[in-house]
Design an enzyme around this catalytic site. Structure first.
Site, PDB file in Angstrom:
ATOM      1  N   CYS A 113      27.158  46.820  45.093  1.00  0.00           N
ATOM      2  CA  CYS A 113      28.171  47.049  44.061  1.00  0.00           C
ATOM      3  C   CYS A 113      27.749  48.186  43.128  1.00  0.00           C
ATOM      4  CB  CYS A 113      28.384  45.773  43.252  1.00  0.00           C
ATOM      5  SG  CYS A 113      29.662  45.919  41.986  1.00  0.00           S
ATOM      6  N   ASP A 126      54.439  35.552  32.974  1.00  0.00           N
ATOM      7  CA  ASP A 126      55.009  34.454  33.738  1.00  0.00           C
ATOM      8  C   ASP A 126      56.039  33.739  32.867  1.00  0.00           C
ATOM      9  OD1 ASP A 126      53.515  33.003  31.969  1.00  0.00           O
ATOM     10  OD2 ASP A 126      52.148  32.173  33.445  1.00  0.00           O
ATOM     11  N   ASP A 134      47.733  37.540  41.408  1.00  0.00           N
ATOM     12  CA  ASP A 134      47.049  37.266  40.138  1.00  0.00           C
ATOM     13  C   ASP A 134      46.344  35.934  40.256  1.00  0.00           C
ATOM     14  OD1 ASP A 134      48.259  35.006  38.047  1.00  0.00           O
ATOM     15  OD2 ASP A 134      49.577  35.504  39.719  1.00  0.00           O
ATOM     16  N   CYS A 187      26.024  45.836  37.723  1.00  0.00           N
ATOM     17  CA  CYS A 187      25.038  45.850  38.813  1.00  0.00           C
ATOM     18  C   CYS A 187      24.097  47.049  38.715  1.00  0.00           C
ATOM     19  CB  CYS A 187      25.747  45.832  40.166  1.00  0.00           C
ATOM     20  SG  CYS A 187      26.534  44.239  40.516  1.00  0.00           S
ATOM     21  N   HIS A 223      31.906  41.982  36.348  1.00  0.00           N
ATOM     22  CA  HIS A 223      31.543  42.160  37.748  1.00  0.00           C
ATOM     23  C   HIS A 223      32.591  41.556  38.681  1.00  0.00           C
ATOM     24  CE1 HIS A 223      29.366  42.156  41.530  1.00  0.00           C
ATOM     25  NE2 HIS A 223      29.694  40.888  41.626  1.00  0.00           N
ATOM     26  N   CYS A 280      29.310  48.731  40.166  1.00  0.00           N
ATOM     27  CA  CYS A 280      29.836  48.508  38.817  1.00  0.00           C
ATOM     28  C   CYS A 280      28.718  48.683  37.782  1.00  0.00           C
ATOM     29  CB  CYS A 280      30.473  47.121  38.696  1.00  0.00           C
ATOM     30  SG  CYS A 280      29.337  45.742  38.462  1.00  0.00           S
TER      31      CYS A 280
END
Length: 379
Positions: free
Chosen positions: A306, A94, A268, A311, A337, A308
């Site tokens: 989930c 940015d 973002d 999890c 997560h 991931c």
């Protein structure tokens, strides 16, 4: 040839949302997509390897903060941000413009730039369009942002009009200051608050300069969600079809989906990492505050749906214990997560666009997440 190009693959027959691909000097990524925020050349508590593992194609770093520490000269000496932080995928920086907004008590805006004080030391600083681009050139990001003012919400029309006109003049100065357009693409930022006439003016000014990509700025600064959606509805059609469209500072699941439906490709936000450090998690059934006492003996995963690593491996009870004990590992698990959740959500959104069913996906997701319930809590 621009350093960054956009490839439109398909438009959703049901919603008009775009499926695409953005090509950068450090690889390509599918859109719509969410960018994790790595303010100080790191996504808080995450390693670059973990970000790759969860599918992040590009991350965002902060020009203002890296200017203050370690200094853009040190990053440049290291070979640029990619080398410095060992990240071989896309990086967007940015411009420092948002700090002009967030540090409003410490700054004075002039035509030349912004005078303000270092929030760490109190030292007097000056940031201009030329200085912002010079810092970003030294950082070596793939996508740089033009230096702009992000006005507060609400703002009077006359103030906003003067701000938009100055931002357009600054954008032209930024464009002329970019020393490496073949390696670093500079995106313009459309401003104008909630005023349609000013958004049109800003879009006309900036598209006439032919930037390789455009951001919609000045949203997610306190306005209601319906105002954000209304502004997007009349702003994104003003932007070129063949270039990326980036909505700055948005990261709640509902706003990501609503933004995609209104033609946005890139997002973002610090939201998923910030709330993770407070023990708040995004799940398929809504907001879960794992530090709450009811999870002390809950040995199930954060989210049953989930897949991931967190999890699949750790329980709510264990993560709660870590967070309550202020253990860094607990914050790493909740952060992993949350980022995984949003990156996977955007993958599901892309699949829904591909299959012309994004509005159906939104309805089902909002119902399961609880957005349709009276007094539903968001983030």
């Amino acid at each position: 040839m621009s350093a960054v190009t956009y490839e439109l693959i398909k438009e959703c027959g049901q919603s008009g949302a775009r499926l695409g691909k953005i090509h950068t000097p450090h690889g390509s990524f599918d859109t719509p997509m969410f960018m994790p925020v790595g303010t100080l050349a790191t996504v808080k508590t995450m390693s670059p390897e973990e970000l790759k593992e969860m599918g992040a194609g590009i991350i965002l770093s902060n020009t203002y903060h890296l200017w203050l520490r370690p200094g853009e000269d040190i990053v440049e000496e290291a070979g640029g941000l990619h080398q410095f932080m060992n990240w071989d995928r896309g990086i967007l920086t940015d411009s420092g413009g948002f700090q002009v907004f967030s540090l409003s008590d410490l700054r004075k805006i002039t035509e030349e730039g912004v005078h303000f004080r270092n929030h760490l030391s109190g030292e007097k600083l000056f940031l201009s369009p030329e200085k912002s681009i010079a810092i970003q050139n030294a950082l070596g990001s793939d996508i740089m942002m033009a230096f702009d003012e992000c006005p507060p919400y609400p703002a009077e029309f006359d103030y906003m009009k003067a701000s938009v006109e100055r931002t357009s003049r600054w954008a032209e100065r930024c464009l002329h200051s970019n020393k490496s357009p073949d390696r670093q693409a500079l995106f313009g930022i459309i401003q104008g608050g909630e005023y349609e006439a000013l958004r049109k003016q800003s879009a006309a000014d900036l598209t006439s300069l032919d930037f390789p990509g455009y951001a919609v700025g000045g949203l997610s600064v306190g306005e209601p969600k319906d105002v954000m959606n209304r502004v997007l509805e009349f702003t994104t059609p003003l932007l070129p079809q063949n270039k990326p469209r980036y909505l700055m500072g948005v990261g709640s699941p509902d706003s990501l989906i609503d933004g995609v439906i209104r033609g946005i490709d890139m997002f973002d936000c610090v939201l998923p990492t910030r709330i993770a450090r407070n023990g708040t998690c995004m799940t398929s059934t809504g907001r879960l505050v794992v530090r709450n006492s009811k999870y002390a003996r809950d040995f199930g995963p954060l989210d049953e749906a989930c897949d991931c690593h967190v999890c699949q491996t750790y329980s709510r009870a264990y993560i709660r214990h870590l967070v309550k004990a202020n253990e860094t590992f607990g914050f790493r698990l909740t952060t992993y997560h949350n980022l995984y959740f949003l990156i996977k959500l955007m993958g599901q959104v892309r699949q829904a666009i591909k299959e012309d069913r994004l509005l159906d996906f939104k309805a089902a997701f909002f119902e399961q997440y609880g957005f349709n319930k009276p007094n539903a809590r968001n983030f």
